[in-house]
Design an enzyme around this catalytic site. Sequence first.
Site, PDB file in Angstrom:
ATOM      1  N   ASN A 100       0.857  -1.183   0.000  1.00  0.00           N
ATOM      2  CA  ASN A 100       0.000   0.000   0.000  1.00  0.00           C
ATOM      3  C   ASN A 100       0.899   1.241   0.000  1.00  0.00           C
ATOM      4  O   ASN A 100       1.471   1.596   1.032  1.00  0.00           O
ATOM      5  CB  ASN A 100      -0.894  -0.037   1.254  1.00  0.00           C
ATOM      6  CG  ASN A 100      -1.808   1.172   1.356  1.00  0.00           C
ATOM      7  OD1 ASN A 100      -1.764   2.068   0.515  1.00  0.00           O
ATOM      8  ND2 ASN A 100      -2.618   1.187   2.385  1.00  0.00           N
TER       9      ASN A 100
ATOM     10  N   ARG B  52      -2.806  -2.255  -3.170  1.00  0.00           N
ATOM     11  CA  ARG B  52      -3.962  -1.394  -2.944  1.00  0.00           C
ATOM     12  C   ARG B  52      -3.867  -0.240  -3.941  1.00  0.00           C
ATOM     13  O   ARG B  52      -2.838   0.428  -4.023  1.00  0.00           O
ATOM     14  CB  ARG B  52      -3.941  -0.844  -1.520  1.00  0.00           C
ATOM     15  CG  ARG B  52      -5.098   0.074  -1.284  1.00  0.00           C
ATOM     16  CD  ARG B  52      -4.840   1.061  -0.200  1.00  0.00           C
ATOM     17  NE  ARG B  52      -5.990   1.936  -0.052  1.00  0.00           N
ATOM     18  CZ  ARG B  52      -5.938   3.107   0.535  1.00  0.00           C
ATOM     19  NH1 ARG B  52      -4.801   3.538   1.042  1.00  0.00           N
ATOM     20  NH2 ARG B  52      -7.014   3.837   0.641  1.00  0.00           N
TER      21      ARG B  52
ATOM     22  N   HIS C 221     -12.800   3.560   0.425  1.00  0.00           N
ATOM     23  CA  HIS C 221     -12.833   2.572   1.516  1.00  0.00           C
ATOM     24  C   HIS C 221     -13.586   1.296   1.098  1.00  0.00           C
ATOM     25  O   HIS C 221     -14.070   0.559   1.954  1.00  0.00           O
ATOM     26  CB  HIS C 221     -13.540   3.125   2.783  1.00  0.00           C
ATOM     27  CG  HIS C 221     -12.799   4.212   3.485  1.00  0.00           C
ATOM     28  ND1 HIS C 221     -13.451   5.277   4.061  1.00  0.00           N
ATOM     29  CD2 HIS C 221     -11.490   4.397   3.730  1.00  0.00           C
ATOM     30  CE1 HIS C 221     -12.559   6.085   4.620  1.00  0.00           C
ATOM     31  NE2 HIS C 221     -11.369   5.577   4.427  1.00  0.00           N
TER      32      HIS C 221
ATOM     33  N   ARG D  44     -11.036  16.741   7.294  1.00  0.00           N
ATOM     34  CA  ARG D  44     -11.825  17.075   6.091  1.00  0.00           C
ATOM     35  C   ARG D  44     -13.233  17.511   6.476  1.00  0.00           C
ATOM     36  O   ARG D  44     -13.827  16.954   7.396  1.00  0.00           O
ATOM     37  CB  ARG D  44     -11.923  15.865   5.162  1.00  0.00           C
ATOM     38  CG  ARG D  44     -10.605  15.438   4.607  1.00  0.00           C
ATOM     39  CD  ARG D  44     -10.776  14.270   3.644  1.00  0.00           C
ATOM     40  NE  ARG D  44      -9.569  13.465   3.649  1.00  0.00           N
ATOM     41  CZ  ARG D  44      -9.541  12.146   3.574  1.00  0.00           C
ATOM     42  NH1 ARG D  44     -10.663  11.457   3.473  1.00  0.00           N
ATOM     43  NH2 ARG D  44      -8.397  11.512   3.593  1.00  0.00           N
TER      44      ARG D  44
ATOM     45  N   GLU E 297      -8.147  -4.745   5.524  1.00  0.00           N
ATOM     46  CA  GLU E 297      -8.052  -4.523   4.076  1.00  0.00           C
ATOM     47  C   GLU E 297      -6.922  -5.357   3.462  1.00  0.00           C
ATOM     48  O   GLU E 297      -7.052  -5.842   2.340  1.00  0.00           O
ATOM     49  CB  GLU E 297      -7.845  -3.027   3.801  1.00  0.00           C
ATOM     50  CG  GLU E 297      -9.100  -2.222   4.130  1.00  0.00           C
ATOM     51  CD  GLU E 297      -8.837  -0.753   4.387  1.00  0.00           C
ATOM     52  OE1 GLU E 297      -9.055   0.036   3.468  1.00  0.00           O
ATOM     53  OE2 GLU E 297      -8.427  -0.387   5.499  1.00  0.00           O
TER      54      GLU E 297
END
Length: 396
Positions: free
Chosen positions: A7, A91, A180, A241, A384
């Site tokens: 990743n 990923r 996600h 955010r 993940e």
Amino acid sequence: MNVLVINCGSSSLKYQLIDMNNENVLAKGLAERIGIEGARVKHEALGMDKVVIEKPMTDHKDALKIVLDALVDTKHGAIKDLKEINAVGHRVVHGGEKFSGSVVIDDDVIKALEECIELAPLHNPPNLIGIRACQELMPGVPMVGVFDTAFHQTMPKSSYIYPLPYELYEKYGIRKYGFHGTSHRFVSARAAEILGKDLKDLKIVTCHLGNGASLAAVKNGESVDTSMGFTPLEGLAMGTRCGDIDPAIVTFIMEKEGLDIDGINNLLNKKSGVLGISGVSSDFRDIEIAASEGNERAQLALDKFNARVKKYIAAYAAVMGGVDAVVFTAGLGENSASNREAICSGLEFMGIEIDKEKNNVRGKDAIVSTDNSKVKVLVVPTNEELMIAKDTVELL
Ligand code: ADP
């Protein structure tokens, strides 16, 4: 079969080597500060102490070299020879509309990924650099790309289209993609397993609540709506955010504060969310401590965050025509009992009843609703990396 999961971020490379015969993590780690001073690899092999390897790394290829050396190191390695790595799973953040599932990486896929750079200028380039570094250092080892966006490609058009001039969708691909996806897919499937039900019969709201946070409405195993959008900026209030705001605020602030495009992007992505409201931190642990000490803005940040998650849960129940389970995952979702309780309180009218004692759990699979709760509430740690490794095995 051993799968190396990679990743790559802009200055980092996270990795896990997983033995897929038993799903054991043989080694894992993180190369950070790639290309800047203080570069290091934190590496840990199964059953051994963590080591920190401090070495300059000019790019991701350098970092990968150090990681591969660490994996075969006689003292702190996990395998004897690089030949024991049978495949690599990458990923990849953005697959655009081209990828609705994971793919074996070949030249055509790399070309398609390059075309997606415009949609994810911060994320796809390092993902591609990671892929190329693996191709160079591990020639002939098959590779699979697993996309954050792919799971959400099942959304109906009414979910993903924005009420903007339609030509902008056709010209630039402006639509909701969602992110996600690997996590939402993993935890929804795991929740069905825990409940002993067929995923195809369930309506699930999955809540991935980390620094970046998103919800998904997963109906019969497919994503039908999700809170992140064209970029990961839409939806919930996050660590830094802003999530959903009146779009007119953007030009208003630009004018008042004299901000250019970079300035406003920075404000909305890095200075907003719970950090912006609280002025304390983007980390929920710091904010919880400040709130418990009476900091009103810290409490306000938590209230805003929780209220928005709650609103989306109810909205997604409406989208699916009901809800059988709500699943909490990621840093905050897995660990913060108080946030889960605050989010669920007030949703009793929908049949959501949290059990305070059962909810006192962190970081492990659990059903945290009362026995009578019509809607089951679960905590499911996301994984993940395992999902990426599983896809890799399946495709190869
Ligand atoms: P990401 O992968 O998006 O960086 P994570 O899933 O690791 O994020 O989640 C990080 C967030 O989870 C941080 O804001 C952190 O404060 C929060 N978190 C982790 N553990 C706890 C905890 N015990 N209580 C409250 N928040 C927590």
